[in-house]
Scaffold this motif. Structure first.
Motif, PDB file in Angstrom:
ATOM      1  N   UNK A 137       0.975  -1.177   0.045  1.00 33.06           N
ATOM      2  CA  UNK A 137      -0.136   0.036  -0.017  1.00 33.06           C
ATOM      3  C   UNK A 137       1.100   1.053   0.132  1.00 33.06           C
ATOM      4  N   UNK A 138       0.952   1.895  -1.100  1.00 36.81           N
ATOM      5  CA  UNK A 138       1.555   3.168  -0.960  1.00 36.81           C
ATOM      6  C   UNK A 138       1.009   4.156  -2.175  1.00 36.81           C
ATOM      7  N   UNK A 139       1.496   5.307  -2.041  1.00 38.99           N
ATOM      8  CA  UNK A 139       1.022   6.396  -2.893  1.00 38.99           C
ATOM      9  C   UNK A 139       1.869   6.455  -4.223  1.00 38.99           C
ATOM     10  N   UNK A 163      -4.183  -0.052  -7.408  1.00 40.89           N
ATOM     11  CA  UNK A 163      -3.275   0.371  -8.396  1.00 40.89           C
ATOM     12  C   UNK A 163      -2.406   1.587  -8.162  1.00 40.89           C
ATOM     13  N   UNK A 164      -1.892   1.563  -6.875  1.00 43.09           N
ATOM     14  CA  UNK A 164      -0.901   2.447  -6.361  1.00 43.09           C
ATOM     15  C   UNK A 164      -1.237   3.898  -6.413  1.00 43.09           C
ATOM     16  N   UNK A 165      -2.596   4.162  -6.406  1.00 39.62           N
ATOM     17  CA  UNK A 165      -3.331   5.479  -6.321  1.00 39.62           C
ATOM     18  C   UNK A 165      -2.723   6.444  -7.163  1.00 39.62           C
ATOM     19  N   UNK A 197     -11.873   5.663  -7.906  1.00 41.69           N
ATOM     20  CA  UNK A 197     -12.924   6.379  -7.608  1.00 41.69           C
ATOM     21  C   UNK A 197     -12.458   7.530  -6.591  1.00 41.69           C
ATOM     22  N   UNK A 198     -11.980   6.980  -5.798  1.00 46.09           N
ATOM     23  CA  UNK A 198     -11.338   8.039  -4.554  1.00 46.09           C
ATOM     24  C   UNK A 198     -10.172   8.606  -4.599  1.00 46.09           C
ATOM     25  N   UNK A 199      -9.568   8.312  -5.874  1.00 45.91           N
ATOM     26  CA  UNK A 199      -8.430   9.126  -6.247  1.00 45.91           C
ATOM     27  C   UNK A 199      -8.705  10.388  -7.320  1.00 45.91           C
ATOM     28  N   UNK A 200     -10.032   9.967  -7.735  1.00 44.26           N
ATOM     29  CA  UNK A 200     -10.514  11.199  -8.635  1.00 44.26           C
ATOM     30  C   UNK A 200     -11.278  12.050  -7.765  1.00 44.26           C
ATOM     31  N   UNK A 201     -12.014  13.164  -8.434  1.00 45.98           N
ATOM     32  CA  UNK A 201     -12.685  14.208  -7.491  1.00 45.98           C
ATOM     33  C   UNK A 201     -13.929  13.261  -7.078  1.00 45.98           C
ATOM     34  N   UNK A 202     -14.136  13.014  -5.813  1.00 46.31           N
ATOM     35  CA  UNK A 202     -15.232  12.450  -5.410  1.00 46.31           C
ATOM     36  C   UNK A 202     -16.702  12.665  -5.916  1.00 46.31           C
ATOM     37  N   UNK A 232     -14.325  -1.375  -0.347  1.00 49.23           N
ATOM     38  CA  UNK A 232     -15.598  -1.036   0.417  1.00 49.23           C
ATOM     39  C   UNK A 232     -15.224  -0.963   1.817  1.00 49.23           C
ATOM     40  N   UNK A 233     -15.564  -0.182   2.735  1.00 50.93           N
ATOM     41  CA  UNK A 233     -16.666   0.735   2.369  1.00 50.93           C
ATOM     42  C   UNK A 233     -16.014   2.305   2.036  1.00 50.93           C
ATOM     43  N   UNK A 234     -14.591   2.508   1.946  1.00 49.73           N
ATOM     44  CA  UNK A 234     -14.054   3.416   1.442  1.00 49.73           C
ATOM     45  C   UNK A 234     -14.376   4.109   0.217  1.00 49.73           C
ATOM     46  N   UNK A 235     -14.806   3.221  -0.697  1.00 51.51           N
ATOM     47  CA  UNK A 235     -15.148   3.563  -1.974  1.00 51.51           C
ATOM     48  C   UNK A 235     -16.629   4.388  -1.948  1.00 51.51           C
ATOM     49  N   UNK A 236     -17.355   4.352  -0.755  1.00 51.84           N
ATOM     50  CA  UNK A 236     -18.358   5.060  -0.551  1.00 51.84           C
ATOM     51  C   UNK A 236     -18.334   6.564  -0.613  1.00 51.84           C
ATOM     52  N   UNK A 237     -17.182   6.972  -0.483  1.00 55.46           N
ATOM     53  CA  UNK A 237     -16.733   8.178  -0.391  1.00 55.46           C
ATOM     54  C   UNK A 237     -16.834   8.876  -2.031  1.00 55.46           C
ATOM     55  N   UNK A 238     -17.016   8.055  -2.828  1.00 56.65           N
ATOM     56  CA  UNK A 238     -17.015   8.592  -4.203  1.00 56.65           C
ATOM     57  C   UNK A 238     -17.974   7.830  -5.201  1.00 56.65           C
ATOM     58  N   UNK A 239     -18.537   6.902  -4.704  1.00 55.20           N
ATOM     59  CA  UNK A 239     -19.580   6.204  -5.414  1.00 55.20           C
ATOM     60  C   UNK A 239     -20.273   5.106  -4.694  1.00 55.20           C
ATOM     61  N   UNK A 240     -20.630   3.860  -5.185  1.00 53.59           N
ATOM     62  CA  UNK A 240     -21.345   2.973  -4.378  1.00 53.59           C
ATOM     63  C   UNK A 240     -20.713   1.499  -5.200  1.00 53.59           C
ATOM     64  N   UNK A 241     -21.077   0.377  -4.443  1.00 56.48           N
ATOM     65  CA  UNK A 241     -20.860  -0.766  -5.166  1.00 56.48           C
ATOM     66  C   UNK A 241     -21.530  -1.241  -6.459  1.00 56.48           C
ATOM     67  N   UNK A 242     -22.473  -0.900  -6.975  1.00 57.59           N
ATOM     68  CA  UNK A 242     -23.153  -1.091  -7.969  1.00 57.59           C
ATOM     69  C   UNK A 242     -22.584  -0.392  -9.141  1.00 57.59           C
TER      70      UNK A 242
END
Length: 274
Positions: A137-139, A163-165, A197-202, A232-242
């Motif tokens: 886990x790195x930037x 994907x190394x953010x 998704x969370x590395x883009x504009x949320x 998940x659930x971090x991805x909920x900052x910028x979208x949802x599972x579906x």
């Protein structure tokens, strides 16, 4: 069949989970396996890999306990102190747990060079002996450490988280692309397709910028070393599972059914031995 290679569970505590800042209100609460089961059922997801979010052996034990009572957890990536002089004794202890597949350290929060310390590498060398994997886990701007690390440990199974953010939000992905290509040349390194998704504009990401990053990742690693994951659930900052799952289903239409099966479940099963 789908297996999600990267999810988190936690009982939220504002001190322990201080990385979840007030602007992340949607995830400042408990997330447990029962909260994900209906989502998995809706999307025909068979199970997941539960990954540590706290730097403690208590976290590892918590995830293993959850795995005992929830069949959706097919494997656990825990935490262990790689700088501990008694590391091998701890690895021997944890090797009794069938669902414990590997370990991770949140190195993105450390200074550059953390993973390259002699003591840390000495600890990592023990993982192969006990058949444990390691999640990197790195930037993006720390990826040079990952490149050097995997060269030092040619027998170790590695997987790159998220994907190394890449810095999608600021459209600063050139160096990320170049270094990812170098890292992917090591055949023992796999990559989780998650976290984009969370590395883009949320609030304003678009499909094309995500697809542009996917083009890079799939070109460098090929579908044989890529794992579907949600974060998940971090991805909920910028979208949802579906939305995330549908995005990847659309993108992978270009591949054969056999290749899609590898991406959505087979590669995760092979890497984590489940």
């Amino acid at each position: 069949m789908i297996i999600d290679a990267h999810v988190h569970f936690w009982n939220f505590h504002p001190v322990k989970d201080s990385w979840i800042t007030p602007d992340m209100e949607v995830i400042r609460k408990d997330f447990l396996p029962a909260d994900l089961e209906s989502c998995f059922l809706d999307h025909q997801v068979e199970g997941c890999i539960a990954v540590q979010a706290d730097q403690s052996e208590v976290e590892t034990i918590f995830l293993l306990t959850e795995a005992e009572s929830h069949s959706i957890i097919k494997g656990v990536v825990g935490w262990i102190d790689f700088l501990n002089p008694d590391l091998e004794e701890r690895l021997k202890h944890f090797s009794q747990f069938e669902k414990l597949k590997g370990f991770r350290h949140i190195a993105q929060a450390e200074k550059k060079g953390f993973l390259l310390q002699d003591q840390f590498i000495k600890g990592l060398k023990l993982l192969h002996k006990y058949n444990f994997t390691y999640d990197i886990l790195l930037k993006a701007d720390q990826m040079v450490d990952a490149i050097k690390l995997v060269e030092k440990l040619p027998e170790q199974a590695f997987v790159l988280d998220h994907c190394c953010k890449p810095d999608i939000k600021n459209k600063n992905t050139t160096l990320w692309n170049e270094q990812l290509k170098i890292l992917a040349q090591n055949p023992q390194v796999y990559c989780k397709v998650s976290g984009l998704l969370t590395e883009a504009d949320w609030n304003h990401w678009n499909e094309q910028e995500i697809f542009n990053c996917l083009d890079v990742v799939f070109e460098h690693f090929s579908i044989d070393r890529l794992l579907f994951a949600s974060d998940w659930p971090v991805m909920l900052l910028a979208g949802n599972y579906t939305k995330w799952l549908q995005l990847l289903k659309v993108y992978t239409k270009q591949f054969t059914e056999t290749e899609r099966n590898k991406f959505f479940s087979g590669n995760t099963k092979a890497f984590y031995k489940i």
